[in-house]
Design a protein around this motif. Structure first.
Motif, PDB file in Angstrom:
ATOM      1  N   UNK A  61       8.939   8.826  23.213  1.00 14.48           N
ATOM      2  CA  UNK A  61       8.220   8.833  24.329  1.00 14.48           C
ATOM      3  C   UNK A  61       8.155  10.266  24.968  1.00 14.48           C
ATOM      4  N   UNK A  62       9.356  10.832  25.006  1.00 17.35           N
ATOM      5  CA  UNK A  62       9.479  12.137  25.422  1.00 17.35           C
ATOM      6  C   UNK A  62       8.831  13.069  24.471  1.00 17.35           C
ATOM      7  N   UNK A  63       8.806  12.968  23.271  1.00 18.90           N
ATOM      8  CA  UNK A  63       8.359  13.925  22.283  1.00 18.90           C
ATOM      9  C   UNK A  63       6.697  13.801  22.534  1.00 18.90           C
ATOM     10  N   UNK A  64       6.208  12.479  22.559  1.00 13.04           N
ATOM     11  CA  UNK A  64       4.627  12.202  22.495  1.00 13.04           C
ATOM     12  C   UNK A  64       4.354  12.994  24.168  1.00 13.04           C
ATOM     13  N   UNK A  65       5.092  12.614  25.330  1.00 12.78           N
ATOM     14  CA  UNK A  65       4.515  13.196  26.458  1.00 12.78           C
ATOM     15  C   UNK A  65       4.416  15.113  26.296  1.00 12.78           C
ATOM     16  N   UNK A  66       5.475  15.458  25.615  1.00 14.32           N
ATOM     17  CA  UNK A  66       5.338  17.119  25.396  1.00 14.32           C
ATOM     18  C   UNK A  66       4.152  17.421  24.674  1.00 14.32           C
ATOM     19  N   UNK A  67       3.911  16.432  23.617  1.00 15.05           N
ATOM     20  CA  UNK A  67       2.777  17.012  22.843  1.00 15.05           C
ATOM     21  C   UNK A  67       1.409  16.672  23.630  1.00 15.05           C
ATOM     22  N   UNK A  68       1.140  15.712  24.207  1.00 14.72           N
ATOM     23  CA  UNK A  68      -0.137  15.334  24.678  1.00 14.72           C
ATOM     24  C   UNK A  68      -0.444  15.758  25.922  1.00 14.72           C
ATOM     25  N   UNK A  69       0.628  15.520  27.115  1.00 16.20           N
ATOM     26  CA  UNK A  69       0.448  16.002  28.498  1.00 16.20           C
ATOM     27  C   UNK A  69      -0.673  15.176  29.176  1.00 16.20           C
ATOM     28  N   UNK A  70      -1.006  13.855  28.815  1.00 19.86           N
ATOM     29  CA  UNK A  70      -1.820  13.011  29.555  1.00 19.86           C
ATOM     30  C   UNK A  70      -0.723  11.860  29.936  1.00 19.86           C
ATOM     31  N   UNK A  71      -1.278  11.327  31.196  1.00 21.51           N
ATOM     32  CA  UNK A  71      -0.220  10.351  31.680  1.00 21.51           C
ATOM     33  C   UNK A  71      -0.154   9.199  30.524  1.00 21.51           C
ATOM     34  N   UNK A  72       1.140   8.505  30.545  1.00 22.87           N
ATOM     35  CA  UNK A  72       1.272   7.382  29.264  1.00 22.87           C
ATOM     36  C   UNK A  72       1.226   6.235  29.972  1.00 22.87           C
ATOM     37  N   UNK A  73       0.981   4.926  29.225  1.00 22.91           N
ATOM     38  CA  UNK A  73       0.879   3.805  29.693  1.00 22.91           C
ATOM     39  C   UNK A  73       1.690   3.022  28.896  1.00 22.91           C
ATOM     40  N   UNK A  74       2.535   2.068  29.691  1.00 21.60           N
ATOM     41  CA  UNK A  74       3.405   1.088  28.997  1.00 21.60           C
ATOM     42  C   UNK A  74       2.823  -0.444  29.160  1.00 21.60           C
ATOM     43  N   UNK A  75       2.501  -0.913  27.997  1.00 25.41           N
ATOM     44  CA  UNK A  75       2.154  -2.579  27.838  1.00 25.41           C
ATOM     45  C   UNK A  75       3.419  -3.245  27.865  1.00 25.41           C
TER      46      UNK A  75
END
Ligand code: G3H
Ligand code: ZN
Length: 283
Positions: A193-207
């Motif tokens: 999750x952390x790696x993805x956040x740093x790479x994409x920089x858009x808000x993340x969603x948890x289903x």
């Protein structure tokens, strides 16, 4: 007012809270969730799956119902009507034309190239209408509208390409969450999750927000999760209450007398989630 998710999610991401998506199943859900949001002064996302939309009489019926309730309640908090797990460009277009303010295009069951292609098409149409778009990479486990799937963790590079190439407003990277009740404790991929956040920089969603322990919710929020979807937990609360009332009073038949308490149970569950996600008093 009815708004897209864009601003509410960016505010959540910047200020360390998440906005709840609570799914509609019928009128009582819309009542309970809108009342909870207004009382808590919380932004809110009303999730509508294709199946639930059909059950309620179609996307137009859902939009009219929500708009009429908001007018009747004098709703002041930001509300988004969001297509949950949209299965095709056509379904997303239908929702947009019916007045939804947000859509999810779930191309996660297709190869990444196809996922990117369909997501891009949806973003082009949605953004003309001021509608926000959520996409998914990897697959959430469990059942959604009768479709049962396994867990596939989102791939970092796929997330990066999808966000870059499509311009989506938020991303749901599947990282071990499940629709419905968990068998044991969820095992969420926080490192990913952390790696993805740093790479994409858009808000993340948890289903699959039902049954995730508070410590995991907090951790996810600290890693850029600004939207958390909850459906089953409201259904469980409602069903439990209705069952209890009908068992206690076997002669009861007026729906207001057994559905009313069920609606109150949904409302209290939603209020609890808003406080847990930190969205209370953020509207
Ligand atoms: O898209 C809807 C959700 O992810 C709901 O999941 O029923 O496990 O709360 P849940
Ligand atoms: Zn979901």
């Amino acid at each position: 007012p009815l708004v897209s998710m864009k601003e509410m999610l960016e505010k959540g991401k910047d200020n360390g809270y998440a906005v709840g998506q609570f799914n509609l199943n019928n009128l009582e859900y819309a009542q309970a969730i809108l009342q909870a949001a207004e009382e808590e002064k919380s932004p809110v996302i009303l999730g509508v799956s294709e199946g639930a939309g059909k059950y309620m009489g179609g996307f137009n019926v859902v939009v009219s119902m929500v708009e009429a309730l908001m007018e009747s309640y004098g709703t002041t908090v930001p509300v988004a009507i969001h297509l949950d797990h949209g299965s095709s460009f056509e379904k997303c277009a239908q929702a947009i034309h019916a007045g939804f303010t947000s859509v999810m295009i779930d191309g996660s069951h297709h190869p990444i190239e196809e996922n990117i292609e369909v997501t891009k098409k949806v973003v082009e149409l949605a953004h003309i209408h001021g509608v926000s778009v959520e996409a998914e990479v990897g697959t959430v486990g469990g059942e959604e509208d009768g479709v049962i799937g396994g867990i596939n963790y989102a791939d970092l590079n796929e997330c990066k390409s999808l966000v870059q190439e499509t311009g989506v407003d938020c991303l749901a990277p599947a990282l071990g969450s499940v629709h419905g009740e968990y068998q044991g404790e969820p095992n969420l991929g926080f490192k990913e999750m952390e790696e993805i956040l740093n790479a994409v920089n858009v808000p993340l969603v948890l289903h699959g927000g039902t049954g995730i322990p508070t410590k995991d919710i907090q951790k996810a929020i600290s890693l850029g999760t600004a939207k958390i979807n909850v459906n089953t937990e409201n259904q469980l609360a409602q069903a439990k209450t209705v069952r209890k009332v009908l068992e206690e009073k076997p002669n009861l038949y007026d729906p207001r007398k057994y559905l009313g308490p069920g609606t109150e149970a949904i409302k209290q569950t939603v209020i609890g989630k808003m406080r847990e996600f930190g969205s209370s008093n953020q509207a």
